[in-house]
Design an enzyme around this catalytic site. Structure first.
Site: not given
Length: 382
Positions: A88, A189-190, A193, A195, A228
Site C-alpha cells: 500500500k 519502507a512505509g 508489507g 501488516s 494498518d
C-alpha cells in the site's frame, strides 16, 4: 528466491499478468495543488530473446522455476492455501497531536497496490515428536535485491497473527501451521508489507480452519497486530482516522501506474514519530478538508506531514524525493507512511518502467506497479 517473472526481473517495465488483471481502470489522482494528467496508453511487451544454442548453457530461468515447483508441491493439495498480501501507499497522511494512549491522531488515505507478497500455508497434524497445541513453522524467501529479514521466525508478525487467531477462536488442536512467505515488499519502507502479511495469514488460516470470511474475530485480532492490518482485509482505497486505524469510508480506487523507489536503509516508525514530536509540521486545513471530502482516490491531495521527520533520520530519502520530482517520467512524488519508500505517479506503465530503471542505475531499489483493488485474499494454487 521468488519465481522469476516480468514484475521482479531487473529492469522490468511491464506489469505482470496478475498486476494487469488486478488493476482497476482509472485516472491519476490530482496533485496537491496542481492536477495531474490521466493515465494513458497500454504498454507493449518486449520481444522475447532467442533461446541459447549452446548445449552446455544453463537455463537459469528454467532451473529457478523447477526449484519453485518443489516449494509449491510441498504446499499444495488438501489442507493448503495460497494467499496474496498487497503493498500500500498513503496518498494522504496527516499526523496530529499525541493522544493519552500514546498514539497520535492520524488522518490517512491508504491505497492498495497490485505488487504483493505471497504466503503459502499448510495445515498438518503435529509431528511424531509430539506437540502441545499449535506450532508454527515459518520459512521466508526474499526477492532479489532485498536484504533478508532480521526478525526470528517466532517473532515475525505472521507467526504472531496465527497464534492470536488461535487464541481468539479457542483452537486447541495439536497441529502445525507451516508457512512459506515469499517477500517482494521491502521492510521498513512505509509500504505495509508486514501488516499485509499478517492480514494474509489471518485470511489463509480462516480458510484452513473453516471460519467464515466475515467472522468478526478476524478483524478484532487484526486490530491488535497494528494500525494498518485491518485495512488489508478490505483493500482498495480507504479513509481512516483515529490513530489511522478506524475506517471512515471506502473510496473508488485508481488503476494507474506508479513506481516505488527506496534508498538503502530504513526508517523506524517509532523514531520517525519521535522526530516529528520534536519538530511537528502541521497539515494545511484545506488539504485535510479535501481528503475528508474526497469521493474517489483521484480527489485526494497527495500530502504527508511526516516526511520532514523521516528525511531528517535518513537523508537519502530527500535525495530520492528530489530526483523523483525532477524526473521527466514522473507527475508527482511523495513518501509513503513513515518511509523509506517514495512513490511516484506516472502517465503510463512504460514511463513507470523507465523511471524504475533510472532509479536502479543510481543504486536504489525500485519497482513499477499499479494502483488497484487488491486485498489480502486466497487465490487458487497452480
Amino acid at each position: 528466491m521468488t519465481k522469476p517473472n516480468e514484475e521482479n526481473l531487473p529492469g522490468a517495465q511491464m506489469p505482470s499478468a496478475r498486476e494487469q488483471a488486478a488493476a482497476t481502470a482509472g485516472q491519476q489522482a490530482p496533485a496537491c495543488p496542481a492536477a495531474m494528467r490521466p493515465a494513458a496508453a497500454s504498454p507493449r511487451h518486449p520481444a522475447p530473446e532467442a533461446p541459447s544454442r549452446d548445449p552446455h548453457a544453463v537455463d537459469m530461468l528454467a532451473a529457478a522455476r523447477a526449484a519453485q515447483k518443489v516449494d509449491e508441491a510441498a504446499f499444495g493439495g488438501p489442507g493448503a492455501v495460497k494467499v496474496i498480501a498487497p503493498a500500500k501507499v498513503n496518498l494522504f497522511l496527516g499526523i496530529g497531536d499525541r493522544r493519552p494512549d500514546g498514539y497520535h491522531e492520524a488522518l490517512s488515505v491508504m491505497h492498495a497496490l497490485t505488487m504483493h507478497d505471497v504466503l503459502r500455508m499448510r495445515l498438518a497434524p503435529a509431528g511424531s515428536h509430539g506437540s502441545d497445541g499449535l506450532s508454527v513453522a515459518l520459512d521466508c524467501r526474499v526477492a532479489e535485491g532485498l536484504p533478508p529479514l532480521d526478525v526470528p521466525p517466532e517473532d515475525n508478525i505472521v507467526s504472531r497473527a496465527i497464534r492470536r487467531l488461535a487464541e481468539a477462536v479457542g483452537r486447541n488442536e495439536d497441529e502445525q501451521v507451516s508457512v512459506l512467505l515469499e517477500k517482494r515488499i521491502p521492510a521498513e519502507a512505509g509500504l505495509g508489507g508486514g501488516s499485509s502479511d499478517a492480514a494474509a495469514a489471518l485470511v489463509g488460516l480462516a480458510q484452513l480452519w473453516g471460519l467464515p470470511a466475515d467472522d468478526p474475530r478476524i478483524e478484532e485480532v487484526a486490530r491488535t497486530l497494528g494500525a494498518d492490518v485491518p485495512f488489508f482485509l478490505h483493500g482498495g482505497c480507504a479513509v481512516l482516522d483515529g490513530a489511522g486505524d478506524a475506517l471512515v469510508r471506502e473510496l473508488a480506487p485508481m488503476g494507474s501506474p506508479v513506481v516505488l523507489v527506496k534508498p538503502a536503509g530504513g526508517v523506524s516508525t517509532a523514531a520517525a514519530y519521535r522526530a516529528f514530536d520534536e519538530h511537528p509540521v502541521p497539515v494545511d486545513p484545506r488539504d485535510r478538508d479535501a481528503a475528508l471530502a474526497a469521493a474517489s482516490a483521484q480527489d485526494v491531495p497527495l500530502c504527508n506531514n511526516l516526511a520532514a521527520a523521516s528525511e531528517s533520520l535518513l537523508p537519502a530519502l530527500a535525495d530520492v524525493r528530489a530526483w523523483a520530482e525532477a524526473c521527466p517520467e514522473v507527475r508527482q512524488a511523495l513518501m509513503s507512511g513513515s518511509g523509506s519508500a517514495v512513490f511516484a505517479l506516472c502517465d503510463t506503465f512504460e514511463a513507470a518502467g523507465r523511471a524504475a530503471a533510472q532509479a536502479r542505475m543510481r543504486g536504489w531499489w525500485a519497482h513499477a506497479t499499479m494502483f488497484g483493488r487488491a486485498r489480502a485474499a486466497a487465490v487458487p494454487s497452480r
